[in-house]
Write a protein that holds these residues in place. Structure first.
Motif, mmCIF file in Angstrom:
data_model
loop_
_atom_site.group_PDB
_atom_site.id
_atom_site.type_symbol
_atom_site.label_atom_id
_atom_site.label_comp_id
_atom_site.label_asym_id
_atom_site.label_seq_id
_atom_site.Cartn_x
_atom_site.Cartn_y
_atom_site.Cartn_z
ATOM 1 N N ARG A 31 -3.552 -1.372 -6.682
ATOM 2 C CA ARG A 31 -3.900 -0.874 -5.046
ATOM 3 C C ARG A 31 -5.287 -1.708 -4.879
ATOM 4 O O ARG A 31 -5.559 -1.944 -3.717
ATOM 5 C CB ARG A 31 -3.900 0.389 -5.024
ATOM 6 C CG ARG A 31 -4.183 0.984 -3.757
ATOM 7 C CD ARG A 31 -4.007 2.416 -3.354
ATOM 8 N NE ARG A 31 -4.983 3.182 -3.965
ATOM 9 C CZ ARG A 31 -5.138 4.643 -4.005
ATOM 10 N NH1 ARG A 31 -4.532 5.045 -3.348
ATOM 11 N NH2 ARG A 31 -6.093 5.193 -4.770
ATOM 12 N N ASP A 44 -11.144 2.619 -6.789
ATOM 13 C CA ASP A 44 -9.877 2.303 -7.616
ATOM 14 C C ASP A 44 -10.203 1.727 -9.026
ATOM 15 O O ASP A 44 -9.421 2.258 -9.853
ATOM 16 C CB ASP A 44 -8.782 1.574 -6.741
ATOM 17 C CG ASP A 44 -7.886 2.423 -5.770
ATOM 18 O OD1 ASP A 44 -8.362 3.582 -5.736
ATOM 19 O OD2 ASP A 44 -7.011 2.191 -5.139
ATOM 20 N N LEU A 82 0.706 -1.402 0.163
ATOM 21 C CA LEU A 82 0.013 -0.061 -0.012
ATOM 22 C C LEU A 82 0.764 1.215 -0.094
ATOM 23 O O LEU A 82 0.297 2.305 -0.740
ATOM 24 C CB LEU A 82 -1.018 -0.060 0.985
ATOM 25 C CG LEU A 82 -1.948 1.039 1.157
ATOM 26 C CD1 LEU A 82 -3.014 0.782 -0.056
ATOM 27 C CD2 LEU A 82 -2.721 0.904 2.325
ATOM 28 N N GLY A 102 0.774 9.050 -5.783
ATOM 29 C CA GLY A 102 1.209 10.563 -5.695
ATOM 30 C C GLY A 102 2.040 11.102 -6.885
ATOM 31 O O GLY A 102 2.041 12.425 -7.050
ATOM 32 N N GLU A 147 0.565 3.811 -3.098
ATOM 33 C CA GLU A 147 0.320 5.144 -2.871
ATOM 34 C C GLU A 147 1.154 6.229 -3.129
ATOM 35 O O GLU A 147 0.955 7.302 -3.698
ATOM 36 C CB GLU A 147 -0.283 5.393 -1.331
ATOM 37 C CG GLU A 147 -1.503 4.576 -1.193
ATOM 38 C CD GLU A 147 -1.967 4.976 0.056
ATOM 39 O OE1 GLU A 147 -1.532 5.411 1.053
ATOM 40 O OE2 GLU A 147 -3.300 4.567 0.436
ATOM 41 N N ARG A 148 2.535 5.733 -3.052
ATOM 42 C CA ARG A 148 3.662 6.598 -3.504
ATOM 43 C C ARG A 148 3.581 6.981 -4.815
ATOM 44 O O ARG A 148 3.657 7.879 -5.616
ATOM 45 C CB ARG A 148 4.916 6.167 -2.879
ATOM 46 C CG ARG A 148 6.221 7.046 -3.712
ATOM 47 C CD ARG A 148 6.105 8.538 -3.027
ATOM 48 N NE ARG A 148 7.240 9.290 -3.289
ATOM 49 C CZ ARG A 148 7.167 10.484 -3.466
ATOM 50 N NH1 ARG A 148 6.290 11.221 -3.464
ATOM 51 N NH2 ARG A 148 8.329 11.229 -3.958
ATOM 52 N N ARG A 166 -13.398 0.892 -1.278
ATOM 53 C CA ARG A 166 -11.849 1.299 -1.856
ATOM 54 C C ARG A 166 -11.569 0.386 -3.066
ATOM 55 O O ARG A 166 -10.988 1.020 -4.141
ATOM 56 C CB ARG A 166 -11.038 1.283 -0.887
ATOM 57 C CG ARG A 166 -11.108 2.429 0.110
ATOM 58 C CD ARG A 166 -10.016 2.281 1.324
ATOM 59 N NE ARG A 166 -10.113 3.768 1.871
ATOM 60 C CZ ARG A 166 -9.212 3.894 3.143
ATOM 61 N NH1 ARG A 166 -8.364 3.077 3.252
ATOM 62 N NH2 ARG A 166 -9.510 4.940 3.880
#
Length: 826
Positions: free
Chosen positions: A686, A702, A666, A674, A670-671, A698
């Motif tokens: 994800r 996604d 995760l 980002g 998420e990075r 979620r």
């Protein structure tokens, strides 16, 4: 917006056209068209002028452009300096902006197209694991290939070779490239900007044209004998179909080329097209032009008529010099240009006209390099030259001589002083080399820079014309990176050879240019490079790079054995060429040889240890091969070398997810998001983490975001279908799985998933058909066998249910413990 005042160039053109004589019928018909409403059956939407070189097509086109402006039209003029539809649209937008009308959305998309096109060259070389792991091309890929998608350019690297390959090869290429591009690009429109830019750009052009407040829009397309190859089908589709939207009825398109329009394409549209066949001036027209310039002495007029044969460009050139005495005429076989130069009283003008014939194109900087005169004379002399009838302005403000005038000037100069000819070309080559070196400072890849490439072409042209010993060898070597920059650049580079061969009377150089051009147009880049490798004497590093580029072309078309052979030869020719190992690793991955791919990337990393992309690719191959520890090691190093690599982060996150380390997965995913919030592949991966954590909301969010970016991604459709089914939303699940199977009819797990949802909806017959299909496609598919056993039981087929269960026990006895509803079956 208010129109800006006339530019210097426009003032010169206005003065030049003040004495325009001839073509009265064509000019009158075009002018009258603006007084005829578009809905009137007499109105014409397309004009086409055609005739031999020197007959005055460009002069007429410029005159018609000015006529259109007088009627309030927003105009743009484009010639063969644009080499593709996107380049034509960019030039139209640039000229509209100069006249006060910005096409803002088109400009934005054109900038994105240029960026994405460059990325596509990388994406086409990196096949990512974004779909179900099945061997062979999907049926969807085969259908796309048979529909001609690849041949039409969907594989951006080498579309022209499609005709040489069978549908199976093309299908594999379409599948793999589609997956790699989907994983790389931000959204679906980015993908279309690479694969089919006209489909994205043209609707925007038409919308923004409709929003302009100009009473008319007039587009002028010159040198159609060259540009028509790619413009004519696009123009026909845009003007005669609704595929790209509505074109404003106030649009008029005017083209000029050597041949009439293609009757197969335009023959049925005679009521909408005006054909202007142009012949040399009649004697009255030629006399009228001469009289308008003050040339009325009968002996002089007769001599001009005899020399020019009525060709407008030559009549205009001679009229501009205002000759008064035919006794000046010496050798009766001399050309009309010789007459012009003899009648030009000012020796500085005469010298400048000859000197400026040598470059293929001019701007003020090139003029100053070509002409030897005092600094105070340069500006007025340049203004005089650009006002001459045989000089026209082309794309980007550059000037070019008319071929009919330039060719005899070059012949005269070459014959008059061969050594002086060579010396002046060497001087120009040195000037362009200096400018090129300045332009190349700080560029990681100069071949990706338009300015640098233009200067390199000019330098090579002048070296060839000067007869430099190594010029042809160097030019043929440069053809290799030109091919690597794309087919448009390869064609332009071959044209340098054609022009230099003709202008300097170098048959061997011209033959090379002609043969390479023919190969490019008929078979594509790979064929042209094959010709180069067979016939040219190239050093080993250049041969290696030619093999590398040729391998990329063949790989893009799905010709994997041939591409692999090219990469093998590249590595053998230059064992230290890291890029060759990198590219060969890609095709080995395509063929399922991940050990071989990793071995190649080992060598590439050894040669270029700080290359984050090589590390990331090796990590991705380890991930696909199931070697999680090795994948984590490489991907971690790639992240260290390039912390902004969303690819490395996402791949490492997917590896952690499979290994069960959900927190680390995760964090990485998420990075990655980002760094690139619309990275569809990272979103889909994800979603798997959310699924493992039991967070269905979620997970669905996604997957929905991923599909917003790439609506035609079968794997994400199937993933969301499974998530919807798990949430009890079977009707929505079936809708997604329907789309997945429409996109890829060979998607085995999608049939099984849809079968399960259909069974839960009570549509047993359809469910059984889907599950049967899944098991037929993969006989050892345990989950599909289990679901079919449950369905057989519900349908009252106990024998069939027992047979499925026996097969499951044989394949995977543990499945009975994993699936509670199956364990209670007999």
């Amino acid at each position: 917006m208010a129109q800006p005042g006339p530019s210097l160039q426009e003032l010169i053109r206005q003065r030049s056209r003040a004495g325009f004589v001839g073509r009265s019928a064509e000019r009158a018909a075009f002018r009258a068209n603006f007084t005829t409403a578009p809905h009137d059956e007499r109105h014409r939407f397309r004009f086409h002028a055609h005739g031999n070189a020197g007959v005055g097509k460009t002069f007429l086109l410029r005159e018609l452009e000015q006529t259109a402006r007088e009627q309030g039209a927003l105009t743009a003029y484009v010639d063969d300096s644009a080499g593709s539809v996107p380049e034509v649209l960019a030039e139209i937008s640039r000229q509209f902006a100069a006249r006060g009308t910005r096409l803002k959305e088109l400009d934005r998309l054109l900038a994105a197209h240029r960026e994405r096109r460059h990325e596509a060259e990388l994406a086409a070389l990196a096949v990512l694991d974004t779909g179900p792991e099945e061997t062979g091309p999907s049926t969807g890929g085969r259908m796309a290939a048979r529909a001609g998608v690849v041949a039409a350019g969907m594989v951006p690297v080498v579309g022209p070779l499609a005709g040489m390959l069978d549908a199976e090869q093309l299908a594999g290429a379409a599948d793999r490239l589609r997956a790699s591009l989907i994983a790389r690009f931000r959204n679906h429109d980015d993908l279309r900007l690479v694969l089919t830019p006209e489909q994205v750009l043209t609707p925007v052009l038409l919308r923004e044209l409709s929003d302009t407040d100009a009473p008319w829009i007039a587009l002028f397309l010159d040198t159609y004998e060259r540009t028509g190859q790619y413009l004519d089908p696009w123009l026909h589709e845009t003007m005669t179909t609704d595929r790209h939207g509505a074109m404003p009825a106030t649009t008029v398109v005017v083209s000029a080329g050597r041949a009439p329009l293609d009757p197969a394409r335009w023959g049925g549209l005679a009521d909408f097209v005006a054909d202007f066949p142009l012949a040399p001036f009649t004697e009255p027209e030629a006399r009228g032009l001469l009289a308008a310039k003050g040339v009325t002495a009968e002996p002089v007029v007769e001599e001009v008529l005899r020399l020019t044969g009525g060709l407008p460009v030559l009549v205009s050139t001679l009229a501009e010099s205002r000759p008064t005495d035919p006794d000046d005429v010496g050798d009766p076989s001399a050309t009309a240009v010789d007459r012009f130069l003899k009648w030009e009283d000012d020796p500085v003008h005469r010298s400048a006209a000859l000197a400026c014939a040598l470059p293929r194109w001019l701007d003020e900087d090139v003029f100053r390099a070509a002409v030897d005169c005092p600094a105070e004379q340069q500006e007025p002399l340049y203004t005089w030259l650009r006002g001459m009838p045989f000089v026209s302005e082309r794309g980007g403000g550059r000037l070019r001589y008319h071929d009919v005038v330039r060719a005899p000037m070059l012949r005269a100069e070459r014959r008059r002083s061969p050594r002086g000819w060579a010396q002046r070309h060497r001087h120009l080559a040195g000037t362009f080399r200096q400018w090129r070196e300045e332009a190349g400072r700080g560029l990681a890849d100069p071949w990706a820079d338009d300015t640098w490439r233009d200067l390199r072409q000019a330098e090579s042209y002048h070296l060839l014309c000067a007869g430099e010993r190594e010029a042809l060898h160097k030019a043929l070597g440069d053809f290799v990176p030109a091919c690597g920059a794309g087919e448009v650049m390869a064609v332009r580079w071959a044209r340098v050879l054609v022009d230099a061969g003709q202008d300097a009377d170098l048959p061997a150089v011209a033959a090379w240019g002609t043969d390479l051009t023919t190969a490019l147009h008929t078979e594509g880049v790979a064929a042209a490079l094959g010709l180069l490798l067979r016939r040219a004497v190239l050093d080993a590093p250049t041969q290696a790079r030619a093999r590398l580029v040729r391998g990329d072309e063949l790989r893009g078309e799905g010709a994997y054995p041939q591409a692999l052979a090219e990469y093998d030869q590249a590595v053998a020719l230059d064992p230290d060429l890291a890029l060759a190992y990198r590219h060969r690793s890609g095709i080995r991955g395509d063929l399922g040889d991940h050990d071989g791919a990793i071995a190649d990337l080992d060598r590439a990393v050894a040669l270029d240890p700080d290359n984050a992309w090589y590390r990331a690719l090796r990590g991705e191959h380890h991930r696909i091969a199931g070697r999680d520890a090795e994948a984590i090691r490489d991907l971690t190093e790639a992240v260290r070398l390039d912390p902004a690599s969303a690819f490395a982060r996402a791949s490492r996150g997917a590896t952690y997810e499979r290994a069960g380390d959900l927190d680390a997965a995760l964090a990485d995913l998420e990075r990655a998001l980002g760094l690139d919030p619309d990275y569809a592949w990272a979103l889909a991966r994800r979603a798997r983490v959310w699924r493992a954590q039991g967070d269905s909301r979620r997970q669905l969010d996604d997957l929905s975001r991923a599909l917003e970016q790439n609506p035609d991604w079968p794997w994400a459709r199937c993933e969301r279908g499974d998530a919807l089914r798990a949430a009890g939303r079977d009707e929505e699940a079936v809708a997604d799985l329907d789309i997945a199977l429409a996109l890829d009819p060979a998607y085995t797990s999608a049939y099984a998933s849809r079968g399960e949802s259909l069974a839960r909806l009570g549509r047993h017959a359809e469910a059984l058909a889907d599950l049967n299909r899944a098991v037929e496609m993969r006989p050892g598919y345990v989950w599909a066998l289990c679901r079919r056993a449950v369905l057989h039981t519900a349908m009252g087929h106990p024998e069939e249910a027992r047979a499925d269960m026996a097969r499951v026990r044989e394949l995977d006895p543990g499945a009975l413990e994993r699936f509670a509803d199956v364990s209670v079956l007999p």
